[in-house]
Design an enzyme around this catalytic site. Sequence first.
Site, mmCIF file in Angstrom:
data_model
loop_
_atom_site.group_PDB
_atom_site.id
_atom_site.type_symbol
_atom_site.label_atom_id
_atom_site.label_comp_id
_atom_site.label_asym_id
_atom_site.label_seq_id
_atom_site.Cartn_x
_atom_site.Cartn_y
_atom_site.Cartn_z
ATOM 1 N N TYR A 1 0.863 -1.179 0.000
ATOM 2 C CA TYR A 1 0.000 0.000 0.000
ATOM 3 C C TYR A 1 0.907 1.239 0.000
ATOM 4 O O TYR A 1 1.879 1.293 0.772
ATOM 5 C CB TYR A 1 -0.875 -0.046 1.253
ATOM 6 C CG TYR A 1 -1.718 1.186 1.430
ATOM 7 C CD1 TYR A 1 -2.792 1.441 0.593
ATOM 8 C CD2 TYR A 1 -1.441 2.099 2.439
ATOM 9 C CE1 TYR A 1 -3.561 2.574 0.751
ATOM 10 C CE2 TYR A 1 -2.209 3.238 2.608
ATOM 11 C CZ TYR A 1 -3.269 3.472 1.746
ATOM 12 O OH TYR A 1 -4.026 4.591 1.917
ATOM 13 N N ASP B 1 -0.575 -7.640 6.592
ATOM 14 C CA ASP B 1 -1.669 -6.705 6.323
ATOM 15 C C ASP B 1 -2.758 -7.516 5.617
ATOM 16 O O ASP B 1 -2.610 -7.899 4.459
ATOM 17 C CB ASP B 1 -1.142 -5.559 5.439
ATOM 18 C CG ASP B 1 -2.214 -4.536 5.078
ATOM 19 O OD1 ASP B 1 -3.414 -4.873 5.135
ATOM 20 O OD2 ASP B 1 -1.840 -3.402 4.713
ATOM 21 N N LYS C 1 -11.697 -0.375 5.243
ATOM 22 C CA LYS C 1 -12.067 -1.085 4.030
ATOM 23 C C LYS C 1 -13.127 -2.149 4.335
ATOM 24 O O LYS C 1 -14.213 -1.804 4.743
ATOM 25 C CB LYS C 1 -10.806 -1.660 3.378
ATOM 26 C CG LYS C 1 -9.613 -0.687 3.355
ATOM 27 C CD LYS C 1 -9.809 0.528 2.462
ATOM 28 C CE LYS C 1 -8.773 1.614 2.665
ATOM 29 N NZ LYS C 1 -7.393 1.211 2.596
HETATM 30 C C1 LIG Z 1 -6.064 1.686 3.000
HETATM 31 C C2 LIG Z 1 -4.988 0.721 3.288
HETATM 32 C C3 LIG Z 1 -4.062 0.950 4.329
HETATM 33 C C4 LIG Z 1 -4.070 2.226 5.145
HETATM 34 O O1 LIG Z 1 -5.207 2.307 5.939
HETATM 35 P P1 LIG Z 1 -5.908 3.698 6.361
HETATM 36 O O2 LIG Z 1 -7.106 3.227 7.098
HETATM 37 O O3 LIG Z 1 -6.217 4.434 5.100
HETATM 38 O O4 LIG Z 1 -4.922 4.428 7.211
HETATM 39 C C5 LIG Z 1 -3.119 -0.020 4.581
HETATM 40 N N1 LIG Z 1 -3.060 -1.158 3.857
HETATM 41 C C6 LIG Z 1 -3.922 -1.415 2.850
HETATM 42 C C7 LIG Z 1 -3.808 -2.688 2.087
HETATM 43 C C8 LIG Z 1 -4.911 -0.498 2.534
HETATM 44 O O5 LIG Z 1 -5.745 -0.738 1.525
#
Ligand SMILES: *Cc1c(COP(=O)(O)O)cnc(C)c1O
Length: 381
Positions: free
Chosen positions: A98, A170, A195
């Site tokens: 990301y 992640d 998300k």
């Molecule tokens: C959006 C996202 C992040 C960061 O998260 P935020 O809630 O925007 O701080 C980290 N990893 C992935 C895979 C993401 O899609």
Amino acid sequence: MKFNTKTIHGGQQNDPSTGAVMPPVYQTSTFAQSSPGVHQGYEYSRAANPTRTALENALASIENGVRGLAFSSGLAATDTVLKLLKPGDEVIAMDDLYGGTYRMFTRIYQDYGIIFHFVDMNDTEKFESLINDKTKLVWVETPTNPLMKLADIEAIGKITKAKNILFAVDNTFATPYLQQPLNLGADIVMHSATKYLNGHSDVIAGALVVKDEALGEKLHFAQFATGGTLGPQDSFLVLRGIKTLHLRMQRHCENGVKVAEYLSNHPKIKTVYYPGLESHPRHEIAKKQMKGGYGGMVSFTFASGAKAEAITFLENLEVFTLAESLGGVESLANHPALMTHASIPEAKRKELGITDDMVRLSVGVEDVDDLIADIEQALSK
Ligand SMILES: *Cc1c(COP(=O)(O)O)cnc(C)c1O
């Protein structure tokens, strides 16, 4: 308890004072004490708040951990993991991250004396050659954003465990509905709860889940000491979102594969990146570690290779909204090079394969026929 039951009941109890089925939004910063230091488990909401606790218990349950922590954003969650490190420590991270994670690693923590190596995790030899006694953390995203690269969590977990290195995954794209990294050998699961976990594009939130109490305590200390906690209202919304995670993910997966197949057969499209396609170079890893589907994220490039064609397509979508972010009920479309991944230097993007004709779709839970018709009309422009 099985997964679908956990999304609704995991770690939850009816409110002890009123029987409320959903935890109230405890919109309070502080809690009364009957005598100095004597309280009912809550003192100040940066340390803990009952609505956040309810969410944190749900997070721990759905990821099969012992401790969940809720943060003000996904990046605040990642930042808190990085705070376990000291200058001189080394991190090995996947080479397709990301954009914001990459930016934090290279533009904040590199200046604090932490050394980062970015590597294709499928190149096991290269990965192992980077490990030394300074290596303290391995950071992986799978599937990655936007190239849908996959890393074999179990294989990496075996290596990190043998060398006593923390291993963080992640899990934003897959969610625990599809993939449970703690069961596969990871020590820390991180989420942008913004998300799929929340799922309704109305909150920014992050999460960490661990399976070791002591590690959970260390992370809670770092969170408490630096303050990136999630407020009670947003905690309530994410908890509510999690209750339909399994239903939403099922539909995201069904729609995702249909959109990916449609694009694969379209003459204007060159490559479709989707872990569920047999043409995906690591489809075998996807089959091994993702259960029940392959998610709702689909990226693709154009046969012409033209940036202008990608832009025309994005301008003409009607059901899909052109916007950053992903994982909500509504379908979104994004141009990684100009939007989400603009913070990655152009040369680095090219090297990774994030080309200017690449489009990333977050396929929502609408009727898939409407989504495909929308893609079809936008491609015809
Ligand atoms: C959006 C996202 C992040 C960061 O998260 P935020 O809630 O925007 O701080 C980290 N990893 C992935 C895979 C993401 O899609």
